[in-house]
Design a protein around this motif. Sequence first.
Motif, PDB file in Angstrom:
ATOM      1  N   ASN A  60       0.874  -1.191   0.000  1.00 47.90           N
ATOM      2  CA  ASN A  60       0.000   0.000   0.000  1.00 47.90           C
ATOM      3  C   ASN A  60       0.904   1.232   0.000  1.00 47.90           C
ATOM      4  N   ASP A 131      -3.306   8.766   1.777  1.00 43.21           N
ATOM      5  CA  ASP A 131      -3.149   7.752   2.842  1.00 43.21           C
ATOM      6  C   ASP A 131      -2.728   6.432   2.222  1.00 43.21           C
ATOM      7  N   ALA A 132      -1.453   6.087   2.443  1.00 41.12           N
ATOM      8  CA  ALA A 132      -0.887   4.836   1.900  1.00 41.12           C
ATOM      9  C   ALA A 132      -0.215   4.050   3.011  1.00 41.12           C
ATOM     10  N   ILE A 133      -0.836   4.046   4.187  1.00 36.11           N
ATOM     11  CA  ILE A 133      -0.202   3.373   5.331  1.00 36.11           C
ATOM     12  C   ILE A 133      -0.500   1.881   5.297  1.00 36.11           C
ATOM     13  N   PHE A 134      -1.794   1.546   5.285  1.00 34.28           N
ATOM     14  CA  PHE A 134      -2.196   0.126   5.212  1.00 34.28           C
ATOM     15  C   PHE A 134      -3.252  -0.048   4.128  1.00 34.28           C
ATOM     16  N   ILE A 163      -5.719   5.058  -0.276  1.00 41.04           N
ATOM     17  CA  ILE A 163      -5.395   4.079  -1.321  1.00 41.04           C
ATOM     18  C   ILE A 163      -5.961   2.715  -0.932  1.00 41.04           C
ATOM     19  N   ILE A 165      -8.119   1.226   0.687  1.00 40.54           N
ATOM     20  CA  ILE A 165      -9.025   1.211   1.844  1.00 40.54           C
ATOM     21  C   ILE A 165      -8.456   2.184   2.882  1.00 40.54           C
ATOM     22  N   PRO A 166      -9.284   2.906   3.589  1.00 40.59           N
ATOM     23  CA  PRO A 166      -8.722   3.825   4.584  1.00 40.59           C
ATOM     24  C   PRO A 166      -7.883   3.048   5.594  1.00 40.59           C
ATOM     25  N   SER A 167      -6.681   3.521   5.855  1.00 36.86           N
ATOM     26  CA  SER A 167      -5.798   2.796   6.785  1.00 36.86           C
ATOM     27  C   SER A 167      -6.455   2.706   8.158  1.00 36.86           C
TER      28      SER A 167
HETATM   29  K     K Z   1      -4.689   3.028   2.709  1.00 37.06           K
END
Ligand code: K
Length: 517
Positions: A60, A131-134, A163, A165-167
């Motif tokens: 992600n 948001d590309a954390i999880f 990205i 799904i919301p982390s």
């Molecule tokens: K995400």
Amino acid sequence: MKIVNNTQMKQLDRMTIERYGIPGVLLMENAGIAVFQEVVRHLQNLIGKKVAIVCGRGNNGGDGFVVARHLFQHKVEVKVFIAGNPAVIGGDAKTNFEILKLLEAPIEVLSPGEGRSDLSNQLKEYDLIVDAIFGIGLDRNIDAFIQDVIETINVSEKPVISIDIPSGVSAATGCICGTAVRAEKTVVFQLPKLGNINYPGSDYTGEILIKNIGIPQKVIDSINSEIQMITMDWVKKIIPKRKADTHKGDYGRVYIVAGSTGMTGAAMLTCEAVLRSGAGLVKVAIPQSLNNIMEIRLTEAITVPLPELKKGVVGISDIEKIMKTMSQSDAVAVGPGSGQSRELEEVLRNIFENSTTPIVLDADALNSLANRKELLKLLKSPAVLTPHPMEMSRLTQIAVEDIQKNRVEVAREFAQKWNVIIVLKGARTVVAAPSGETFINTTGNPGMATAGSGDVLTGIITGFIAQGIEPVQATAAAVYIHGLAGDKAAAELGEYGMMAGDIVTHLPCALKEIVGK
Ligand SMILES: [K+]
Ligand SMILES: NC(=O)C1=CN([C@@H]2O[C@H](COP(=O)(O)OP(=O)(O)OC[C@H]3O[C@@H](n4cnc5c(N)ncnc54)[C@H](OP(=O)(O)O)[C@@H]3O)[C@@H](O)[C@H]2O)[C@H](O)CC1
């Protein structure tokens, strides 16, 4: 459109790479470009804009690196914040991380213990956060450090594009793993995940934008997900256009057993919804004493006054009359405002034992069955049950909160055990068929939580079945259109002021949007 869980999504990934030779890094590039294009659309123009991209250490985050590269190469002021140890970044994400470093794009590693004031101060300068954390790899509660980062993103009140799904939202269930990013939009890759659709995760998703990242259709077709999101395209295939040389008899005859003293409105709403759904004719069995009222309230519907059990409750001792009218109908509905009574249970027994006409059971019919579920085994016709969570709790003896935590599974299990179509109403209504086929609806709004909304849905389902649409498809299409009409009512009247009658009056324009005329 199929809804998948994280395991199925990873299976899609693997098959795409291993069977069709499409490398993961190409999928990641396509994913990143899809998000980049959404960032451009969101910002309208890139000149002078600043974008913060908060990346985790998995793929992600890898998508986030690709987005950063494209923005960087378009001269956008972009900064990548890495929430985690960059040393453990691997695979395709590492490839893109290395490229970013070679391009000397601004990168900052966020480490635990650092005062969050620094990140929050920095975020104040940005126009947009990605948001590309999880993504779908999140499989446990988030630790305090990353929760802190997510909370900082949320309190920044900057628009966020998530990205996939919301982390913080579990892709498998929609539950929140500690905390979650509140996104304005979520760019979902290839197919929606349960976590994008189910509450509470859906509350964090914002607008869902489903993007093709190059997974071959053959791979998608190979996934046997029984759960699908109801889409407008799908409904358009279900609701047929009208032919010229037809008459009302071609559009189905509906029979409704509904209404009791003080509950004539339920019968009226159901009848109106039947006719607004396009059915040709509707007859409503009501207590003798209410006939005059109903005659005044209903113009197009035919009333069938019945002897009374007690004043104002359908006496239904006239079962022959009911069964005769039922046999001349293409679909029946029992329950809206009909009042609960032993007699109603006996009527249901009679209908189940003798009628082959598809039947929709709502409200008091469901409450009558709560302790007599075995009657369902007598059914000789397709049956649609439309419980809200409390009615489902009475039917299943499962606590409401437990139903709400597991809506899809509870509905699926009941449908298959009792061989009925279940419509578990609520935010993201679930339609489960005895075959296992399951639909989740994404239309509708909180303004529809108003008295009579369920009566309207009962009318639409019954009206569609009467018009010859296969009962499971008719039910899913009705749920979608009920929500679409409710969305149109809310757009015009607001969520506070709308009433169930407004859903009925907005049905025609909802159907017009589906059928095209
Ligand atoms: K995400
Ligand atoms: N076909 C596709 O859909 C494609 C999807 N892509 C993107 O890839 C992600 C999924 O990437 P993945 O690496 O599997 O996982 P995440 O990036 O979501 O998560 C990263 C790792 O974080 C660890 N993890 C899980 N939960 C936690 C937690 N609560 N706290 C800390 N760390 C956690 C976990 O690794 P472990 O080894 O620690 O278990 C995750 O793997 C997908 O969503 C898309 O965005 C591809 O880019 C393109 C194809």
